[in-house]
Design an enzyme around this catalytic site. Structure first.
Site, mmCIF file in Angstrom:
data_model
loop_
_atom_site.group_PDB
_atom_site.id
_atom_site.type_symbol
_atom_site.label_atom_id
_atom_site.label_comp_id
_atom_site.label_asym_id
_atom_site.label_seq_id
_atom_site.Cartn_x
_atom_site.Cartn_y
_atom_site.Cartn_z
ATOM 1 C CD GLU A 155 38.830 26.466 1.597
ATOM 2 O OE1 GLU A 155 37.903 26.830 0.866
ATOM 3 O OE2 GLU A 155 39.260 27.193 2.521
ATOM 4 C CD GLU A 156 40.051 29.642 4.883
ATOM 5 O OE1 GLU A 156 39.975 30.528 4.017
ATOM 6 O OE2 GLU A 156 39.093 29.276 5.578
ATOM 7 C CG ASP A 179 34.122 25.776 3.876
ATOM 8 O OD1 ASP A 179 34.172 26.274 5.026
ATOM 9 O OD2 ASP A 179 35.025 25.935 3.038
ATOM 10 C CG HIS A 217 37.711 34.457 6.649
ATOM 11 N ND1 HIS A 217 38.441 34.593 5.498
ATOM 12 C CD2 HIS A 217 37.374 33.146 6.718
ATOM 13 C CE1 HIS A 217 38.526 33.417 4.893
ATOM 14 N NE2 HIS A 217 37.872 32.520 5.613
HETATM 15 CO CO CO Z 1 37.567 30.466 4.957
HETATM 16 ZN ZN ZN Z 2 36.256 27.387 4.586
#
Ligand code: CO
Ligand code: ZN
Length: 329
Positions: free
Chosen positions: A193-194, A216, A302
């Site tokens: 996904e990233e 998410d 992050h």
């Molecule tokens: Co992310």
């Molecule tokens: Zn995510």
């Protein structure tokens, strides 16, 4: 909820493209609760729980951001390529761990002006004597992730990879609590996904869902001088309205709203201006799939210390259970 499981999920090493260890952990937890549970060519773990009615694909991504060794210099210091959205501020002075257990520390070359700091000025120090010694321990292409240990502290959970092991965790806990189901359910734990919703893209192609629902993290807009946005920690389950990858479908927004209201589950709305998530890929598959997202408001996304509230995790799980037990009409 099983916080020990959440700690285990967050401590596992699963940079994009290397989700095998997370998939194995999750498969162990859910295989007895589903009818079929398999991994596809791109590393997605797809679990089918047969039920009546339309097909709903749930998606939470297993992968996390990380660094890939791109060069080993003559003194044994490592340069790296970024996997996913890394910022030099968040990398500097952090410990990173390789799958072998080797630890590297990120530091910066000497700068005349500290303002010149950028990702390409950073290097990883594994304490090697020289290039030869470094090459005995790592090679170009090896990947590493933040080495911080997940902890519960006060009212919050602090960990790297909260994005998006928390989404996987909410799906697993909801699956365990499910008493009935209003849909034919596919629990998809996605890869990559990233780096651009890649696993969700191929999984949506093979699952062919009628509805999409992703899980998410989103921004908690309550830290000093942050731009005002509707979602905050302790605000309950966040129902996404839009992000850069999708405009959530009115049908799914209304379904989540009505489930939350009927069951008196604390909820809020969420708009994310940067970034997207798996529903961004699901909703434009085939002829189009009405899709939405349940998000958890998190601080320090992050970074090595992503944070969310324990009470919000519980609200997200409860809303998910109700959303899967209630028909969309
Ligand atoms: Co992310
Ligand atoms: Zn995510």
């Amino acid at each position: 909820m099983n916080l020990e499981l959440l700690k285990k999920l967050c401590a596992a090493n699963g940079v994009s493209g290397h989700e095998e260890s997370i998939a194995a952990l999750i498969k162990d937890e859910i295989k007895d609760l589903t009818d079929d549970c398999k991994t596809d060519a791109l590393g997605n773990l797809i679990a089918h729980k047969k039920g009546p009615g339309k097909k709903m694909m749930l998606a939470g991504h297993m992968d996390q951001i990380g660094l890939m060794v791109s060069h080993i210099d003559k003194d044994g210091f490592l340069r790296f390529a970024s996997i996913g959205g890394n910022s030099h501020h968040y990398l500097m002075a952090q410990r990173f761990v390789f799958p072998s257990g080797l630890i590297g520390v990120v530091s910066c070359e000497r700068l005349d002006d500290p303002k010149d700091m950028a990702i390409d000025k950073l290097y990883i120090d594994i304490g090697a004597k020289d290039q030869e010694d470094a090459m005995k321990q790592v090679k170009v292409g090896d990947v590493c992730v933040f080495a911080t240990t997940p902890v519960v502290s006060g009212n919050v959970f602090i960990t790297p990879a909260l994005d998006d092991r928390i989404g996987c965790f909410i799906m697993i806990e909801a699956l365990k609590r499910l008493k009935k189901q209003a849909f034919d359910l596919y629990f998809v734990f996605t890869s990559q996904e990233e780096v651009g919703l890649r696993g969700a893209t191929t999984a949506a192609y093979s699952v062919e869902p009628d509805y999409g629902l992703a899980f998410d993290v989103t921004i908690s807009a309550d830290t000093p001088k942050i731009r005002p946005l509707p979602s905050k920690m302790y605000g309950g389950a966040a129902i996404k309205l839009k992000d850069r990858s999708l405009l959530c479908h009115p049908t799914i927004i209304a379904h989540l709203e009505s489930c939350a209201k009927k069951s008196k589950i604390k909820h809020q709305y969420e708009i994310l201006e940067m970034g997207g998530t798996d529903s961004g890929a699901i909703h434009i598959s085939r002829g189009g799939v009405p899709s939405g997202v349940i998000s958890i408001a998190s601080r320090h996304i992050h970074t090595a210390n992503e944070m969310c509230a324990l009470s919000d995790i519980e609200d997200c799980i409860e809303l998910t259970v109700k959303a899967l037990e209630t028909k969309i009409d």
